[in-house]
Enzyme design. Structure first.
Site, PDB file in Angstrom:
ATOM      1  N   GLU A   1       0.814  -1.219   0.000  1.00 22.70           N
ATOM      2  CA  GLU A   1       0.000   0.000   0.000  1.00 22.70           C
ATOM      3  C   GLU A   1       0.845   1.266   0.000  1.00 22.70           C
ATOM      4  O   GLU A   1       0.451   2.292  -0.559  1.00 22.70           O
ATOM      5  CB  GLU A   1      -0.943   0.032   1.199  1.00 22.70           C
ATOM      6  CG  GLU A   1      -2.069  -0.992   1.137  1.00 22.70           C
ATOM      7  CD  GLU A   1      -1.697  -2.309   1.798  1.00 22.70           C
ATOM      8  OE1 GLU A   1      -0.498  -2.530   2.064  1.00 22.70           O
ATOM      9  OE2 GLU A   1      -2.615  -3.115   2.048  1.00 22.70           O
TER      10      GLU A   1
ATOM     11  N   PHE B   1     -11.410  -6.830  13.974  1.00 21.73           N
ATOM     12  CA  PHE B   1     -10.317  -7.313  13.132  1.00 21.73           C
ATOM     13  C   PHE B   1      -9.942  -6.244  12.094  1.00 21.73           C
ATOM     14  O   PHE B   1     -10.795  -5.698  11.415  1.00 21.73           O
ATOM     15  CB  PHE B   1     -10.732  -8.613  12.431  1.00 21.73           C
ATOM     16  CG  PHE B   1      -9.701  -9.123  11.468  1.00 21.73           C
ATOM     17  CD1 PHE B   1      -8.456  -9.543  11.937  1.00 21.73           C
ATOM     18  CD2 PHE B   1      -9.946  -9.154  10.116  1.00 21.73           C
ATOM     19  CE1 PHE B   1      -7.483  -9.991  11.053  1.00 21.73           C
ATOM     20  CE2 PHE B   1      -8.980  -9.602   9.226  1.00 21.73           C
ATOM     21  CZ  PHE B   1      -7.744 -10.025   9.697  1.00 21.73           C
ATOM     22  N   GLN B   2      -8.679  -5.957  11.993  1.00 22.32           N
ATOM     23  CA  GLN B   2      -8.139  -4.948  11.071  1.00 22.32           C
ATOM     24  C   GLN B   2      -8.771  -3.571  11.280  1.00 22.32           C
ATOM     25  O   GLN B   2      -8.967  -2.815  10.337  1.00 22.32           O
ATOM     26  CB  GLN B   2      -8.297  -5.395   9.609  1.00 22.32           C
ATOM     27  CG  GLN B   2      -7.414  -6.602   9.282  1.00 22.32           C
ATOM     28  CD  GLN B   2      -7.295  -6.882   7.808  1.00 22.32           C
ATOM     29  OE1 GLN B   2      -8.216  -6.633   7.037  1.00 22.32           O
ATOM     30  NE2 GLN B   2      -6.150  -7.403   7.395  1.00 22.32           N
TER      31      GLN B   2
ATOM     32  N   LYS C   1     -17.208  -0.447   5.837  1.00 22.26           N
ATOM     33  CA  LYS C   1     -17.658  -1.455   4.883  1.00 22.26           C
ATOM     34  C   LYS C   1     -19.157  -1.332   4.585  1.00 22.26           C
ATOM     35  O   LYS C   1     -19.567  -1.350   3.418  1.00 22.26           O
ATOM     36  CB  LYS C   1     -17.361  -2.846   5.446  1.00 22.26           C
ATOM     37  CG  LYS C   1     -17.661  -3.951   4.468  1.00 22.26           C
ATOM     38  CD  LYS C   1     -17.282  -5.315   5.036  1.00 22.26           C
ATOM     39  CE  LYS C   1     -17.490  -6.397   3.993  1.00 22.26           C
ATOM     40  NZ  LYS C   1     -17.244  -7.737   4.532  1.00 22.26           N
TER      41      LYS C   1
ATOM     42  N   MET D   1      24.132   8.213   2.663  1.00 28.47           N
ATOM     43  CA  MET D   1      24.066   9.514   3.319  1.00 28.47           C
ATOM     44  C   MET D   1      24.372   9.397   4.813  1.00 28.47           C
ATOM     45  O   MET D   1      25.122  10.190   5.370  1.00 28.47           O
ATOM     46  CB  MET D   1      22.688  10.159   3.104  1.00 28.47           C
ATOM     47  CG  MET D   1      22.580  11.567   3.637  1.00 28.47           C
ATOM     48  SD  MET D   1      23.821  12.668   2.908  1.00 28.47           S
ATOM     49  CE  MET D   1      22.924  13.293   1.506  1.00 28.47           C
TER      50      MET D   1
END
Lengths: 178, 583
Positions: free
Chosen positions: B47, B109-110, B159, B475
């Site tokens: 993502e 969940f999630q 949802k 760097m």
């Protein structure tokens, strides 16, 4: 003191003081979090914050007391203004602002003579007794934060059980509105 | 209409033709709509890269980029990309799935507090609790994202809201009483600025990303030539002014060009346009342009006075303000004395610049990055889009690469996100399929996002990634060498992977470059092949870029500043095309 420059009639940008910020915001879930989060993220210090409905149905007014110099305050107001849910922001001038706070103080007062003394103090400060318990008295007082501090100081000798303060809310004097 | 359909319809109504996304449990209803839709969906492999790709799409095209991730980890993976876009004022819309409204707050969940997490890294965010809120939120989202100072928007989408039926209304009006971006600069302030510029003897222009956002490169060029002021840019401003122009000084700052850093220190009037005076640009603020009166033009009032005290603040869109400033200056009669002093200043600049052009040609093996960049420049067109990652590769590119037009140099400036370059290049190529897109990364940053090799292969996105491979987090290692007694703590990356084989494992062409001359040929062939290609460029791990240590003034450059020895003494003066060069 002779060498100190006198500042008359100009805003001293370096002066650290508490500022009263009045903000008109959309009355929406999350708006308090947006404002509070902004203060945390930018390292600004909130002393108190009060929120309530305003004269407009879908808007709320926040009164924020924040400490800082002129530069910090300028940043605070600018950053607040950037929030989409914030409609208007003003750093209120102390001399043209009425500021009030509500405070509830629960004092330990089991004995008769203590009770009458506490009630007298409350009266002097134009406070009211709003609850009487077997061992306590609860006082409601409204005023500037200074006045509230003064009463709290006086009551300390009796033993203060609990204090609940709203933090100041404020409005500008006269016809001026934000 | 269902909520999910409304999202896709609203996106398409706003001209969105492609989204970068990764589905998940709570996004099933939305993806079911995408199944039937003609909206192009590019399935990334992480993502974070969806957000970077949308960002690259936005930076390259000037349009709003859109990315999608699921709830919980999907949303948290988007966060780095959203924060990157926020710091660089890039307009993207990130759609995050959310658990059903009845589950919110139950640690389902999630589930994650996407709204809370993204508040400090978005220009604004929304949560749709009812389907009929969706079209308005998307409309407002696009408006907020691309107007004023652009920035990312998050839309949190439970949802059940995606499945909810509602009556879709056309011609929706949105009301944003708290959002009124200033466009026009204050007339009196602009007049003041005009006078200040004409009174100055040594004016310098500092152009930031705001010039690119407001499409005011043509105005910038006009102003620069009118007042004969050299132009330096911030990292985000790179490309806003043609760097092959005689008056260009290149980038300013910690890793800026020597000429730019010294000239800004000497100038008596600094005209800063659309920049935010980041610490990487200013060095020690006490010493920054200390002899100069500063004019600051920015569309975001909060940027003015935030980091640097300025003499003439102007809140306004750069294009609007510059047009008006140019008109004001043209109206003031320019004296012969003005012309003489302007000539004296520019003559000094040209001479100084000629004497400290950085050296690019090196015959060394392992390759010097300067030589690699020189060969890259020889193989690309002026409208080729280059993206960089973060670290040495980025600063070398910023320092040595000549950018000529806006939106062709894409880099993560503010957040400094390693792993930005490759997915951003992917997004840029999707936005502008006709343009060549080259990503210059380090081996560290590329490895953070190398799974996107699958995406460029599957969707045939023919970008070329040049991995400047020194097996170091260059760097950080550079700082360890310069400021921590050379104690190389955990910045050596080891001998794996073999980048050619890695590319090949995904079916992507992999090439290796080790000697001077090879880069040019390999890159040209790769661009001509029309195939995605990874070029593993073995470079010298000991090469460092001279820099200004943190907390120091811009003139206190440490490290040897190698200059071009065989300099001919004449910089080819490119005649500016008036009226063009905008966006």
């Amino acid at each position: 003191m002779l060498n100190q420059p006198m500042v008359v009639g100009v805003i001293d940008m370096d002066e650290q003081r508490s500022h009263i910020i009045s903000a008109l915001v959309l009355h929406r879930p999350g708006v308090l979090q947006r404002v509070a989060g902004l203060f945390t993220r930018r390292g600004f210090n909130i002393e108190t914050i009060t929120v309530g409905t305003s004269e407009q149905d879908d808007m709320a007014r926040m009164t924020i007391i924040a400490r800082g110099d002129g530069k910090v305050l300028e940043q605070i107001t600018k950053q607040l203004n950037k929030l989409i849910d914030v409609i208007k922001v003003r750093d209120l001038e102390p001399e043209n602002t009425v500021e009030r706070e509500l405070c509830l103080i629960k004092v330990h007062a089991p004995a008769e003579h203590v009770r009458s003394e506490v009630i007298q103090y409350a009266n002097i400060f134009r406070g009211r007794i709003i609850d009487v318990g077997i061992e306590t008295l609860t006082i409601e007082i409204t005023g500037t934060p200074d006045k509230i501090e003064a009463l709290i100081d006086l009551l300390r000798v009796f033993g203060i059980k609990e204090i609940a303060r709203t933090g100041p809310t404020a409005i500008s004097r006269g016809t001026k509105i934000i | 209409m269902k909520g999910g359909e409304a999202i896709i319809k609203s996106l398409q109504d706003h001209g969105v033709d492609v989204v970068f996304g990764y589905p998940g449990g709570v996004l099933l209803p939305l993806y079911d709509v995408i199944y039937d839709s003609d909206l192009k969906h590019i399935l990334v492999r992480h993502e974070q890269c969806a957000a970077h790709a949308a960002d690259g799409y936005a930076r390259a095209s000037g349009k709003v980029g859109v990315c999608i991730g699921t709830s919980g980890p999907g949303a948290t993976n988007l966060v780095t990309g959203i924060a990157t876009a926020y710091m660089d004022s890039s307009p993207i819309i990130a759609i995050a799935g959310q658990v059903g409204t009845s589950l919110i707050g139950k640690d389902a969940f999630q589930e994650v507090d996407t709204l809370g997490i993204t508040m400090p890294i978005t220009k604004h965010n929304f949560q749709a609790m009812k389907a009929d809120e969706i079209p308005g939120m998307i409309k407002a989202g696009f408006y907020i994202a691309k107007t004023g100072r652009p920035g990312p928007i998050v839309l949190d989408l439970p949802k059940d809201v995606q499945e909810e039926e509602f009556d879709y209304k056309k011609d929706l009006k949105i009301d944003l009483p708290g959002y009124k971006p200033t466009k026009k600069g204050h007339t009196l302030q602009i007049k003041k600025a005009a006078n200040l510029i004409l009174e100055s003897k040594k004016p310098v222009i500092l152009a930031g990303g705001g010039v690119i956002h407001s499409k005011s490169s043509a105005e910038l060029l006009k102003l620069s030539e009118l007042i004969r002021a050299p132009v330096t840019t911030t990292l985000m401003g790179k490309g806003s002014f043609p760097e092959d122009h005689k008056l260009s000084l290149g980038m300013l700052g910690m890793h800026g060009r020597k000429v730019a850093n010294i000239v800004v220190d000497e100038c008596d009037c600094l005209i800063a346009i659309g920049c935010r005076f980041s610490d990487r640009t200013t060095g020690n603020v006490e010493e920054f342009a200390s002899k100069a009166k500063i004019i600051h033009i920015d569309v975001d009032p909060a940027e003015i006075g935030k980091n640097i005290d300025v003499n003439v603040p102007i809140v306004g869109d750069a294009k609007n303000t510059l047009t008006s400033l140019i008109r004001n200056i043209t109206n003031i009669k320019i004296s012969a004395e003005n012309v003489t002093k302007a000539k004296k200043w520019t003559d000094y600049i040209f001479d100084f610049k000629n004497n400290c052009m950085p050296r690019l040609s090196f015959e060394d093996v392992p390759l010097k990055p300067q030589q690699v960049i020189k060969e890259i420049m020889e193989s690309v067109d002026k409208d080729t889009i280059v993206t960089t990652d973060v670290g040495q590769n980025q600063m070398w590119m910023a320092h040595y690469f000549t950018s000529k037009i806006p939106r062709t140099f894409l880099s993560s400036g503010g957040l400094g996100t390693m792993g930005f370059g490759f997915p951003a290049a992917m997004g840029a190529k999707v936005a502008l399929p006709e343009s060549d897109v080259v990503s210059v990364c380090g081996d560290g940053g590329f490895l953070m996002v190398c799974q996107e090799l699958a995406t460029i292969k599957e969707y045939d996105i023919p970008i070329v990634v040049c991995v400047l491979d020194n097996r170091y987090l260059g760097m950080v290692a550079q700082w360890q060498k310069l400021f921590y007694d050379g104690r190389i703590s955990h910045t050596r990356l080891g001998d794996v992977p073999d980048f050619v084989k890695l590319a090949e494992a995904f079916g992507v062409k992999g090439e290796k470059v080790e000697r001077p001359g090879e880069m040019k040929e390999t890159l040209k062939n790769a661009l001509n092949s029309g195939e995605p290609t990874i070029i593993d460029v073995i470079i010298d791990p000991d090469e460092i870029l001279p820099m200004v240590p943190p907390g120091c003034g811009l003139t206190e450059i440490v490290g040897e500043y190698k200059v071009e020895r065989e300099f001919s003494g004449e910089i080819p003066y490119v005649k500016p095309a008036h009226g063009g060069g905008g966006d």
